[in-house]
Design a protein around this motif. Structure first.
Motif, PDB file in Angstrom:
ATOM      1  N   ASP A  99       0.824  -1.215   0.000  1.00  0.00           N
ATOM      2  CA  ASP A  99       0.000   0.000   0.000  1.00  0.00           C
ATOM      3  C   ASP A  99       0.854   1.259   0.000  1.00  0.00           C
ATOM      4  N   ALA A 100       2.082   1.167  -0.530  1.00  0.00           N
ATOM      5  CA  ALA A 100       3.012   2.293  -0.460  1.00  0.00           C
ATOM      6  C   ALA A 100       2.483   3.511  -1.208  1.00  0.00           C
ATOM      7  N   THR A 101       2.511   4.662  -0.544  1.00  0.00           N
ATOM      8  CA  THR A 101       2.167   5.951  -1.144  1.00  0.00           C
ATOM      9  C   THR A 101       3.109   7.001  -0.562  1.00  0.00           C
ATOM     10  N   ARG A 102       4.000   7.503  -1.374  1.00  0.00           N
ATOM     11  CA  ARG A 102       5.024   8.457  -0.917  1.00  0.00           C
ATOM     12  C   ARG A 102       5.769   7.895   0.286  1.00  0.00           C
ATOM     13  N   ALA A 103       6.116   6.619   0.230  1.00  0.00           N
ATOM     14  CA  ALA A 103       6.832   5.967   1.321  1.00  0.00           C
ATOM     15  C   ALA A 103       8.290   6.418   1.358  1.00  0.00           C
ATOM     16  N   SER A 104       8.859   6.460   2.560  1.00  0.00           N
ATOM     17  CA  SER A 104      10.279   6.745   2.712  1.00  0.00           C
ATOM     18  C   SER A 104      11.092   5.599   2.116  1.00  0.00           C
ATOM     19  N   VAL A 105      12.280   5.944   1.617  1.00  0.00           N
ATOM     20  CA  VAL A 105      13.103   4.989   0.872  1.00  0.00           C
ATOM     21  C   VAL A 105      14.470   4.868   1.534  1.00  0.00           C
ATOM     22  N   ALA A 106      14.977   3.638   1.622  1.00  0.00           N
ATOM     23  CA  ALA A 106      16.322   3.400   2.148  1.00  0.00           C
ATOM     24  C   ALA A 106      17.125   2.626   1.112  1.00  0.00           C
ATOM     25  N   ILE A 107      18.303   3.133   0.762  1.00  0.00           N
ATOM     26  CA  ILE A 107      19.192   2.471  -0.201  1.00  0.00           C
ATOM     27  C   ILE A 107      20.375   1.905   0.564  1.00  0.00           C
ATOM     28  N   GLY A 133       6.498   0.265   6.620  1.00  0.00           N
ATOM     29  CA  GLY A 133       6.184   1.337   5.684  1.00  0.00           C
ATOM     30  C   GLY A 133       7.368   1.928   4.966  1.00  0.00           C
ATOM     31  N   VAL A 134       8.503   1.211   4.915  1.00  0.00           N
ATOM     32  CA  VAL A 134       9.712   1.703   4.274  1.00  0.00           C
ATOM     33  C   VAL A 134      10.042   0.863   3.046  1.00  0.00           C
ATOM     34  N   ILE A 135      10.399   1.499   1.952  1.00  0.00           N
ATOM     35  CA  ILE A 135      10.891   0.805   0.761  1.00  0.00           C
ATOM     36  C   ILE A 135      12.394   0.596   0.919  1.00  0.00           C
ATOM     37  N   LEU A 136      12.842  -0.655   0.765  1.00  0.00           N
ATOM     38  CA  LEU A 136      14.270  -0.954   0.835  1.00  0.00           C
ATOM     39  C   LEU A 136      14.798  -1.270  -0.554  1.00  0.00           C
ATOM     40  N   VAL A 137      15.952  -0.692  -0.871  1.00  0.00           N
ATOM     41  CA  VAL A 137      16.664  -0.968  -2.119  1.00  0.00           C
ATOM     42  C   VAL A 137      18.073  -1.439  -1.762  1.00  0.00           C
ATOM     43  N   THR A 138      18.502  -2.586  -2.285  1.00  0.00           N
ATOM     44  CA  THR A 138      19.888  -3.020  -2.114  1.00  0.00           C
ATOM     45  C   THR A 138      20.577  -2.994  -3.470  1.00  0.00           C
TER      46      THR A 138
END
Length: 431
Positions: A99-107, A133-138
């Motif tokens: 349900d992400a909407t303008r979620a904070s992002v962590a790389i 509620g955080v998007i993670l990118v590795t």
């Protein structure tokens, strides 16, 4: 949100998990192969159709950890999390709440001494962050010789050589800023974080003019802070001289180097490491270099002069950092890394920025390695169930507290304790 996403370059399809959608092996730049070896990453060409992003992308060329090694057993014993090696390695993985909407992002930038590791190691996973509620990118990026070898004959039109892996990391950040809104993310609320070499990369990234204004927060784990104990931060010119002499000694031209098979380059890298270590008196020499461009100045100087990104910082280390797998290791108290990271936080606090510090003191069950370098990773990412160790209820509760704190900092800039005031200031203890 659907499992098919329209990026600026084409469509990708991920897979649905319990708490999120996972998009694995997503390309963020052209494969750095052939004529693109020893070149800055190049922008992707748009594609037609749908890329099936359900499997991890290739990892960079590297020496494998073995099951008998301490870290081999700890992090590299499950084949399911060890993708193939290739020069074609510029891929990232994205876990996003349904349900992400303008979620904070962590790389996340992985560690491994700039010579090993990848973004799909078993301790890294975005499920726990997605629940919060955080998007993670590795990110996978070029390592070792292929990522950081400098030589005057490799200078591009702008007059720079080396830093290819560093530029990969910047390219990944730019890709995320361009595309993350399609995944429900907020491109104006990005935190970059990393541990060990990944933490050093983050420290360098916040000093780069190519990054400033593009990130909101940064987390540095178990790495040099301000005036740290690890000898790094060489200049491009320093390393070009060493590299030039090395190739002369090997009777190898740069043209020949460019055409060597990747596995031959990897073998050459082992010889170069020994050669460069003798001349730099440093444990690792294939690292980001100060080139006056992507990394203009020494990070210590940047911190002193207020030339780092004007953002919020979270820094910390483990109790037994840099004393890996020594049975019965004595408690060194606050490590040199911890002190340097608190100095980093303190220096920025004095400049009016908000910085926080932590210390990880939990001695992991199962052996006498203690709170070793990298031991906090299972806890931060909430992946204790993948670890061979006999984790207890206390460990799972500690992991929950740490993931909660990291997610809170990524979302709000406040991990839940008071800011650090300098080398002798406050730090929060996880144990």
């Amino acid at each position: 949100m659907a499992s098919i996403i329209e990026t600026r370059y084409g469509r990708i399809e991920g897979r649905e998990t319990e708490n999120c959608f996972a998009f694995l092996g997503v390309p963020y730049a052209k494969p750095p192969v052939g004529d693109l070896r020893f070149h800055a990453p190049q922008t992707l060409e748009p594609w037609e159709g749908v890329i099936q992003a359900e499997h991890f992308g290739n990892r960079s060329m590297q020496r494998d950890n073995h099951d008998g090694d301490f870290y081999g057993r700890e992090f590299f014993s499950d084949p399911a999390f060890i993708p193939p090696m290739s020069e074609d390695c510029l891929y990232l993985n994205i876990w996003t709440p349904k349900d992400a909407t303008r979620a904070s992002v962590a790389i996340w930038y992985h560690g491994g001494g700039f010579q090993n590791g990848h973004g799909s190691e078993p301790e890294f996973d975005g499920e726990a962050f997605a629940k919060r509620g955080v998007i993670l990118v590795t990110v996978n990026y070029r390592l070792g010789f292929l990522g950081y070898f400098c030589h005057p004959a490799l200078r591009d039109k702008s007059g720079h050589s080396g830093n290819y892996g560093f530029l990969d990391q910047i390219a990944a950040l730019n890709w995320v800023r361009e595309n993350i809104s399609a995944f429900g993310g907020d491109p104006d609320c990005i935190t970059i974080f990393g541990q060990s070499a990944g933490g050093m990369a983050v420290r360098d990234l916040v000093c780069s003019p190519m990054v400033k204004g593009n990130v909101k927060r940064a987390i540095l784990q178990s790495c040099n802070g301000y005036k740290g104990p690890l000898k790094v931060d060489f200049t491009m010119e320093q390393m070009e001289k060493i590299s030039e002499r090395f190739l002369q000694r090997k009777k190898l031209t740069v043209s020949e180097l460019k055409s060597l098979p990747a596995d031959a380059v990897l073998k050459l890298q082992q010889e170069y490491n020994r050669y460069a270590a003798f001349r730099t008196r440093a444990g690792i020499s294939l690292t980001p270099v100060i080139d006056g461009w992507a990394l203009p100045v020494n990070p210590d100087r940047a911190a002193e002069q207020g030339e780092t990104a004007r953002i919020q910082y979270l820094t910390g280390s483990t109790k037994h950092d840099l004393t890996v797998s020594r049975a019965g290791v004595k408690d060194p108290g606050k490590s040199k890394l911890q002190k340097s990271l608190m100095r980093w936080s303190g220096t920025h606090t004095k400049q009016g920025l908000t910085s926080y510090s932590y210390h990880f003191g939990r001695e992991l069950p199962g052996d006498r390695a203690g709170a070793f370098h990298s031991s906090e990773l299972w806890y931060v990412f909430g992946t204790l169930s993948r670890c061979w160790r006999p984790m207890t209820e206390h460990d799972y509760a500690l992991s929950t507290r740490m993931t909660d704190a990291w997610a809170a900092f990524i979302k709000t800039g406040d991990p839940g304790w008071e800011p650090c005031g300098g080398e002798n200031g406050f730090y929060f203890e996880f144990e």
